[in-house]
Write a protein that holds these residues in place. Structure first.
Motif, PDB file in Angstrom:
ATOM      1  N   SER A  68      22.567 -21.664  29.399  1.00  0.00           N
ATOM      2  CA  SER A  68      21.111 -21.006  30.820  1.00  0.00           C
ATOM      3  C   SER A  68      21.185 -20.542  31.028  1.00  0.00           C
ATOM      4  CB  SER A  68      20.755 -22.611  31.156  1.00  0.00           C
ATOM      5  OG  SER A  68      22.915 -22.651  32.030  1.00  0.00           O
ATOM      6  N   LEU A  69      22.118 -19.146  31.247  1.00  0.00           N
ATOM      7  CA  LEU A  69      21.908 -18.176  31.136  1.00  0.00           C
ATOM      8  C   LEU A  69      20.637 -17.515  31.066  1.00  0.00           C
ATOM      9  CD1 LEU A  69      25.179 -16.373  30.868  1.00  0.00           C
ATOM     10  CD2 LEU A  69      24.355 -16.385  32.670  1.00  0.00           C
ATOM     11  N   PRO A  70      19.765 -17.061  31.827  1.00  0.00           N
ATOM     12  CA  PRO A  70      18.284 -16.562  31.567  1.00  0.00           C
ATOM     13  C   PRO A  70      18.780 -14.803  30.611  1.00  0.00           C
ATOM     14  CG  PRO A  70      18.727 -16.590  34.051  1.00  0.00           C
ATOM     15  CD  PRO A  70      19.876 -16.954  33.189  1.00  0.00           C
ATOM     16  N   ASN A  71      17.462 -14.835  29.899  1.00  0.00           N
ATOM     17  CA  ASN A  71      17.414 -13.632  28.548  1.00  0.00           C
ATOM     18  C   ASN A  71      15.849 -13.243  29.695  1.00  0.00           C
ATOM     19  OD1 ASN A  71      17.212 -11.632  26.988  1.00  0.00           O
ATOM     20  ND2 ASN A  71      16.314 -12.766  25.298  1.00  0.00           N
ATOM     21  N   TYR A  72      16.346 -11.914  30.286  1.00  0.00           N
ATOM     22  CA  TYR A  72      15.504 -11.142  30.463  1.00  0.00           C
ATOM     23  C   TYR A  72      15.249  -9.597  30.290  1.00  0.00           C
ATOM     24  CZ  TYR A  72      18.038 -12.345  35.683  1.00  0.00           C
ATOM     25  OH  TYR A  72      18.645 -13.300  36.171  1.00  0.00           O
ATOM     26  N   GLU A  73      15.160  -9.684  28.892  1.00  0.00           N
ATOM     27  CA  GLU A  73      14.910  -9.036  28.098  1.00  0.00           C
ATOM     28  C   GLU A  73      13.546  -9.587  26.324  1.00  0.00           C
ATOM     29  OE1 GLU A  73      13.056  -5.680  26.735  1.00  0.00           O
ATOM     30  OE2 GLU A  73      14.175  -5.368  28.429  1.00  0.00           O
ATOM     31  N   LYS A  74      12.216 -10.323  26.654  1.00  0.00           N
ATOM     32  CA  LYS A  74      11.960 -10.521  25.866  1.00  0.00           C
ATOM     33  C   LYS A  74      10.020 -10.590  26.185  1.00  0.00           C
ATOM     34  CE  LYS A  74      12.672 -15.227  28.399  1.00  0.00           C
ATOM     35  NZ  LYS A  74      13.010 -16.370  28.688  1.00  0.00           N
ATOM     36  N   ASP A  75      10.356 -10.844  25.177  1.00  0.00           N
ATOM     37  CA  ASP A  75       8.662 -11.333  25.034  1.00  0.00           C
ATOM     38  C   ASP A  75       8.808 -12.869  24.601  1.00  0.00           C
ATOM     39  OD1 ASP A  75       8.849  -8.718  25.144  1.00  0.00           O
ATOM     40  OD2 ASP A  75       7.540  -8.401  22.515  1.00  0.00           O
ATOM     41  N   ILE A  76       7.489 -13.441  25.580  1.00  0.00           N
ATOM     42  CA  ILE A  76       7.551 -14.695  25.047  1.00  0.00           C
ATOM     43  C   ILE A  76       5.505 -15.281  24.853  1.00  0.00           C
ATOM     44  CG2 ILE A  76       7.733 -15.358  27.480  1.00  0.00           C
ATOM     45  CD1 ILE A  76       8.914 -18.395  26.448  1.00  0.00           C
ATOM     46  N   SER A  77       5.364 -15.964  24.598  1.00  0.00           N
ATOM     47  CA  SER A  77       3.910 -16.609  24.771  1.00  0.00           C
ATOM     48  C   SER A  77       3.738 -18.288  25.514  1.00  0.00           C
ATOM     49  CB  SER A  77       2.953 -16.700  23.410  1.00  0.00           C
ATOM     50  OG  SER A  77       2.847 -15.692  23.078  1.00  0.00           O
ATOM     51  N   LEU A  78       3.564 -18.311  26.859  1.00  0.00           N
ATOM     52  CA  LEU A  78       3.106 -19.765  27.171  1.00  0.00           C
ATOM     53  C   LEU A  78       2.266 -20.107  28.083  1.00  0.00           C
ATOM     54  CD1 LEU A  78       6.858 -19.209  29.571  1.00  0.00           C
ATOM     55  CD2 LEU A  78       6.106 -20.507  27.768  1.00  0.00           C
ATOM     56  N   PRO A  79       1.802 -21.291  27.756  1.00  0.00           N
ATOM     57  CA  PRO A  79       0.349 -22.001  28.561  1.00  0.00           C
ATOM     58  C   PRO A  79       0.074 -21.152  30.333  1.00  0.00           C
ATOM     59  CG  PRO A  79       2.241 -24.034  27.711  1.00  0.00           C
ATOM     60  CD  PRO A  79       2.667 -22.146  27.688  1.00  0.00           C
ATOM     61  N   GLY A  80      -0.539 -21.078  30.541  1.00  0.00           N
ATOM     62  CA  GLY A  80      -0.652 -21.444  32.018  1.00  0.00           C
ATOM     63  C   GLY A  80      -1.968 -19.741  32.956  1.00  0.00           C
ATOM     64  N   LEU A  81      -1.440 -18.868  31.256  1.00  0.00           N
ATOM     65  CA  LEU A  81      -1.975 -17.624  31.874  1.00  0.00           C
ATOM     66  C   LEU A  81      -3.345 -16.955  31.332  1.00  0.00           C
ATOM     67  CD1 LEU A  81       0.932 -14.769  30.734  1.00  0.00           C
ATOM     68  CD2 LEU A  81       0.119 -15.120  33.175  1.00  0.00           C
ATOM     69  N   SER A  82      -3.889 -16.495  31.869  1.00  0.00           N
ATOM     70  CA  SER A  82      -5.225 -15.988  31.515  1.00  0.00           C
ATOM     71  C   SER A  82      -4.744 -14.332  31.242  1.00  0.00           C
ATOM     72  CB  SER A  82      -6.327 -15.670  32.895  1.00  0.00           C
ATOM     73  OG  SER A  82      -6.088 -15.147  33.420  1.00  0.00           O
ATOM     74  N   ALA A  83      -3.961 -13.937  31.165  1.00  0.00           N
ATOM     75  CA  ALA A  83      -3.851 -12.390  30.959  1.00  0.00           C
ATOM     76  C   ALA A  83      -2.039 -12.249  30.823  1.00  0.00           C
ATOM     77  CB  ALA A  83      -4.811 -11.786  31.405  1.00  0.00           C
ATOM     78  N   PRO A  84      -2.231 -11.395  29.912  1.00  0.00           N
ATOM     79  CA  PRO A  84      -0.169 -11.225  29.812  1.00  0.00           C
ATOM     80  C   PRO A  84       0.266 -10.380  31.206  1.00  0.00           C
ATOM     81  CG  PRO A  84      -1.571 -10.316  27.590  1.00  0.00           C
ATOM     82  CD  PRO A  84      -2.147 -10.622  28.944  1.00  0.00           C
ATOM     83  N   VAL A  85       1.664 -10.947  31.526  1.00  0.00           N
ATOM     84  CA  VAL A  85       1.995 -10.594  32.751  1.00  0.00           C
ATOM     85  C   VAL A  85       3.629  -9.428  32.545  1.00  0.00           C
ATOM     86  CG1 VAL A  85       3.041 -11.278  34.306  1.00  0.00           C
ATOM     87  CG2 VAL A  85       0.983 -11.958  34.551  1.00  0.00           C
ATOM     88  N   GLU A  86       3.951  -8.577  32.754  1.00  0.00           N
ATOM     89  CA  GLU A  86       5.116  -8.473  32.671  1.00  0.00           C
ATOM     90  C   GLU A  86       6.151  -8.540  33.824  1.00  0.00           C
ATOM     91  OE1 GLU A  86       5.881  -4.233  29.653  1.00  0.00           O
ATOM     92  OE2 GLU A  86       5.267  -4.033  31.841  1.00  0.00           O
ATOM     93  N   ILE A  87       7.523  -9.024  33.544  1.00  0.00           N
ATOM     94  CA  ILE A  87       8.056  -8.843  34.641  1.00  0.00           C
ATOM     95  C   ILE A  87       9.308  -8.160  34.755  1.00  0.00           C
ATOM     96  CG2 ILE A  87       9.947 -10.342  36.161  1.00  0.00           C
ATOM     97  CD1 ILE A  87       8.450 -13.056  34.885  1.00  0.00           C
ATOM     98  N   VAL A  88       9.441  -7.040  35.126  1.00  0.00           N
ATOM     99  CA  VAL A  88      10.506  -5.446  35.114  1.00  0.00           C
ATOM    100  C   VAL A  88      11.513  -6.229  35.905  1.00  0.00           C
ATOM    101  CG1 VAL A  88      10.886  -2.937  35.800  1.00  0.00           C
ATOM    102  CG2 VAL A  88       8.629  -4.269  34.447  1.00  0.00           C
ATOM    103  N   ARG A  89      12.532  -6.324  35.608  1.00  0.00           N
ATOM    104  CA  ARG A  89      13.711  -6.582  36.642  1.00  0.00           C
ATOM    105  C   ARG A  89      14.770  -5.368  37.072  1.00  0.00           C
ATOM    106  NH1 ARG A  89      15.309 -12.372  38.279  1.00  0.00           N
ATOM    107  NH2 ARG A  89      13.513 -13.568  36.524  1.00  0.00           N
ATOM    108  N   ASP A  90      14.776  -4.450  37.906  1.00  0.00           N
ATOM    109  CA  ASP A  90      15.134  -3.660  38.168  1.00  0.00           C
ATOM    110  C   ASP A  90      16.528  -4.185  38.246  1.00  0.00           C
ATOM    111  OD1 ASP A  90      15.844  -4.635  40.638  1.00  0.00           O
ATOM    112  OD2 ASP A  90      13.906  -3.565  42.343  1.00  0.00           O
ATOM    113  N   ASN A  91      17.102  -2.097  38.509  1.00  0.00           N
ATOM    114  CA  ASN A  91      18.771  -2.414  38.629  1.00  0.00           C
ATOM    115  C   ASN A  91      20.042  -3.411  39.583  1.00  0.00           C
ATOM    116  OD1 ASN A  91      18.657  -1.638  40.449  1.00  0.00           O
ATOM    117  ND2 ASN A  91      19.947   0.911  39.940  1.00  0.00           N
ATOM    118  N   ALA A  92      19.216  -4.518  40.389  1.00  0.00           N
ATOM    119  CA  ALA A  92      19.555  -5.396  40.937  1.00  0.00           C
ATOM    120  C   ALA A  92      19.050  -6.588  40.867  1.00  0.00           C
ATOM    121  CB  ALA A  92      19.163  -4.903  42.221  1.00  0.00           C
TER     122      ALA A  92
END
Length: 824
Positions: A33-57
């Protein structure tokens, strides 16, 4: 024998091997269950793509692509919260629903009983349609983001989303907008305190033989005096002086903090003419009970109105303390008196009716079933009077102050079925300046806060939240439980928002709040009679006024200041007749230990530094002194006064209105003086210290006793596991320092730091991207993640992280970028 030895050796080897296999299997299952922060994924519920950039913290910076809406960004926040804090969100939701016992069994029944009787979740559901269209869209999109993460966990078998899910059977239902509103109400419950204050005042009034002494042990904040109130016994008869009561559950899952541990905080701001760099400044550090993971989660969202960054609560789609490019906001608990207890008189001929101003009326009631793991279910009959829900006498000591033939109801602003607090919070984030922000906060209901604001030109402070409108003829002015059938005791609705205290652009260029008394207004236009601070404000005032202009760094120094104004003011009083007295004493004698302690304290500047011995000697002395002063007068009730009240000690040693009478032990023949009490208490303290830390006073460390206890709320007491999930740190500060570390006050570790600043932020609008923030633990709720406790040592050392809206800086050295595209 040789054969037996070989068999034992083989058995030991097998057990070791089995333990290794079990350990490896447990690690494998938990790590899924450790999250993988580096990935591309398609999920329902969006109208347009979103990026979640995890900074060094590991702070998520959420960006919508071209054509994305704000709703897509809220989706990203929901997804990020669920990635890092799904277990925490699930537990908080069940707490607000009153459904913890389905998972944790009898351990949490009292929590469920209380929350069901308050009906928090149904009130949250009723509040959904009351939100603004923009807020409904945000709540819906945020819920979709949480649910998308749950779908991903189920589709890809990601270890059930959190390692705790393997230990507890907690099915994860889809997140709904009502869940986020319920969590706001839960935060209000966790920070509430006036209910307990009313009960304690009533019980103390009954216990004291001299009613004049009530003002000593439960003193008002300095300022204009309060008119005399009736004795509680004069309002209700047939009440014992002392009554056996059940203490509040000490379980971390119980949603109401003990008295004195509700909410607290510091926030202050400086105008541009008091800033060395010519821009406004704002600092904020909200105080909550420490836990691992902590209550706060750092996040940045890029909305149509611009970037927003700061502290969020997982499960709630709003930055509650933070900044945009043009506006900063911080919060402190206002201590608004938003709760009243009403004694409801039952109809002796029909207990389903209660007395109202117009005669007997039937309670509104309905059944509620609490399912309990490994135990039979409990059926409750929930009842409400016109004043509010009926509370069980088993909680909060209510049975001790309830006459026969009566029950107790609670009036509380958070029980509003049209609660628009989240609408206010989301509108606040979109505000461009102070004036828009104060207007946006008008819808806020609970928990009441002091909102401290700074835009590029203006600073302000506004108390937000619903003020109960009370009748000027109220019997107890809201300070004691009152007769619910009298019209003058009942609430008259909500006071107008314009009447809430407000300070804009003060002439001195500095404003702030340490939970101190805001102003003096006559009842019923007062804010409160109970305030969270009478001490820290003195140190804050001195630090602010000692400089003509301030900087970001001077605001940081104030946040981290560990000098106790209380120690500096009380030690000369209680030690007045003890300093440098007595002949030389033999090494190891009690007199010699006392002389060493007094010598150390006489040269101490009041700094509650973790490496010094003096803070421990001082804290133990005051604790022992208060116990000696009150035990004979209050009897068993004395255990409810766990925290040392500096105003009480000061009143006694200055003999304010004959308060020195507390020094005499009424049950003894001699008449003890306050000097006698101080000497005896110091000996008590030194014996206590020697039993735990040894006789070498000079080598004591405050930090050994003042350990910050970031404990996991569900696993923190589990043998072996607690060593992996709990975070302990030696810390400076104390009950009354700006760097506040409130001690537990309970044996066997009365000086553990259990309530402190889980978030610190300093915002500089001369250069907004030089602003800073930090959490007390880390971003992740997964104890195997390196982000579970990576900020803990930074927090302890008084260090901060950059709080920048610079996208390039966020992407530089990012620990991962998650790209989410719509699934069609």
């Amino acid at each position: 024998m040789a054969r037996l030895f070989h068999w034992l050796l083989r058995l030991a080897a097998a057990l070791i091997l089995l333990s290794l296999v079990v350990g490896m299997l447990a690690y494998y299952l938990a790590s899924q269950s450790l999250p993988n922060y580096e990935k591309d994924i398609s999920l329902p519920g969006l109208s347009a793509p979103v990026e979640i950039v995890r900074d060094n913290a590991n702070v998520p910076h959420i960006f919508g692509s071209f054509g994305a809406s704000d709703e897509d960004v809220y989706f990203g926040l929901g997804y990020a919260h669920a990635q890092d804090r799904l277990w925490q969100m699930a537990v908080m939701r069940r707490t607000a629903q009153g459904r913890l016992s389905e998972v944790f069994g009898t351990r949490s029944v009292e929590s469920d009983v209380l929350v069901r009787r308050l009906d928090l979740y149904r009130l949250a559901q009723q509040s959904v349609p009351a939100q603004s269209p923009e807020t409904l869209q945000a709540l819906t999109a945020y819920s979709a983001g949480v649910n998308a993460r749950i779908l991903e966990i189920n589709e890809e078998a990601l270890g059930r989303g959190a390692p705790e899910m393997f230990l507890f059977n907690m099915p994860m239902a889809p997140w709904q907008p009502a869940d986020s509103i319920a969590l706001m109400k839960l935060m209000a419950l966790k920070s509430s305190g006036h209910l307990q204050e009313e009960v304690l005042r009533a019980r103390t009034s009954l216990a004291l033989e001299d009613p004049k002494r009530l003002q000593d042990i439960l003193p008002d904040a300095p300022g204009k005096g309060t008119a005399a109130l009736p004795e509680y016994a004069s309002l209700f008869s047939d009440l014992p002086r002392y009554a056996d009561v059940t203490s509040l559950p000490s379980d971390a899952l119980f949603p109401v903090a003990p008295r004195g541990f509700g909410g607290a905080s510091n926030a202050w701001a400086a105008s541009a003419n008091r800033s060395a760099a010519g821009g406004t400044l704002l600092a904020n550090d909200p105080h909550l009970s420490l836990s691992a993971p902590g209550s706060w989660y750092l996040a940045r969202m890029e909305l149509a109105t611009g970037g927003i960054i700061g502290g969020t609560i997982p499960g709630i789609p709003a930055v509650l303390t933070g900044r945009s490019e043009t506006l900063g906001w911080g919060i402190t608990s206002s201590y608004l008196d938003d709760q009243d207890l009403f004694i409801e008189k039952l109809n002796p001929d029909n207990p389903e009716e209660y007395l109202s101003p117009t005669g007997y009326k039937e309670f509104t009631s309905r059944p509620s079933i609490i399912k309990i793991k490994d135990a039979p279910p409990v059926t409750l009959t929930l009842r409400w009077s016109e004043n509010g829900p009926i509370l069980p006498g088993s909680l909060f000591g209510l049975s001790a102050i309830t006459p026969p033939g009566h029950v107790v109801s609670l009036g509380w602003t958070a029980l509003d079925p049209q609660d628009r607090s989240l609408t206010a919070a989301i509108a606040l984030m979109r505000s461009a300046d102070v004036h828009q922000a104060t207007a946006a906060a008008a819808d806020f209901v609970a928990p009441s806060q002091n909102l401290v604001l700074a835009d590029r030109e203006t600073i302000a402070q506004k108390t937000i939240g619903a003020f109960p409108a009370r009748d000027a003829r109220h019997q107890s002015r809201g300070r004691l439980p009152s007769q619910g059938w009298l019209r003058q005791n009942r609430w008259l609705g909500r006071a107008p928002y314009a009447a809430n205290p407000e300070f804009i652009s003060p002439r001195g260029g500095i404003l702030g709040n340490t939970n101190n008394k805001l102003l003096e207004r006559p009842f019923p236009n007062h804010v409160s009679y109970i305030w969270g601070d009478t001490q820290r404000v003195n140190r804050w005032r001195r630090l602010m006024q000692s400089r003509e202009v301030h900087t970001r760094d001077s605001f940081i120094e104030a946040q981290l200041d560990t000098v106790s104004y209380t120690a500096r003011s009380l030690l000369p009083l209680i030690g007045a007749d003890l300093w440098f007295t007595g002949a030389a004493a033999e090494d190891g004698s009690r007199e010699r230990q006392r002389q060493i302690a007094l010598s150390l304290l006489s040269e101490w500047n009041g700094e509650m530094n973790e490496h010094l011995p003096e803070p421990l000697i001082y804290a133990a002395w005051l604790r022992a002194l208060q116990a000696r002063l009150i035990n004979d007068d209050l009897g068993p009730l004395a255990t409810d006064f766990n925290q040392v009240d500096p105003l009480f000690i000061e009143r006694v040693y200055r003999d304010v209105e004959s308060a020195s009478s507390w020094c005499d032990v009424r049950q003894s023949a001699p008449r003890e003086s306050c000097t006698d009490m101080a000497r005896l208490a110091l000996d008590d303290a030194l014996i206590w210290i020697e039993e735990r830390y040894g006789p070498a006073l000079e080598s004591l460390r405050w930090g050994d006793a003042h350990q910050a206890t970031h404990d996991h709320e569900t696993l923190g007491r589990v043998p072996l596991l607690r060593f992996f999930v709990n975070i302990r740190q030696s810390t400076s500060g104390g009950d009354n320092t700006l760097q506040r570390g409130l001690t537990s006050g309970r044996d066997p570790a009365p000086f553990q730091n259990i309530h402190a600043a889980g978030y610190r932020g300093v915002y500089d609008f001369a250069d907004p991207d030089s602003s800073l923030f930090i959490l007390a633990t880390g971003q992740s709720g997964h104890f195997l993640s390196r982000f579970y406790d990576d900020m803990a040592q930074l927090w302890r050392r008084g260090e901060y992280l950059p709080m920048s809206l610079d996208e390039e800086l966020a992407r530089a050295a990012a620990v991962g970028v998650t790209k989410i595209t719509p699934r069609h």
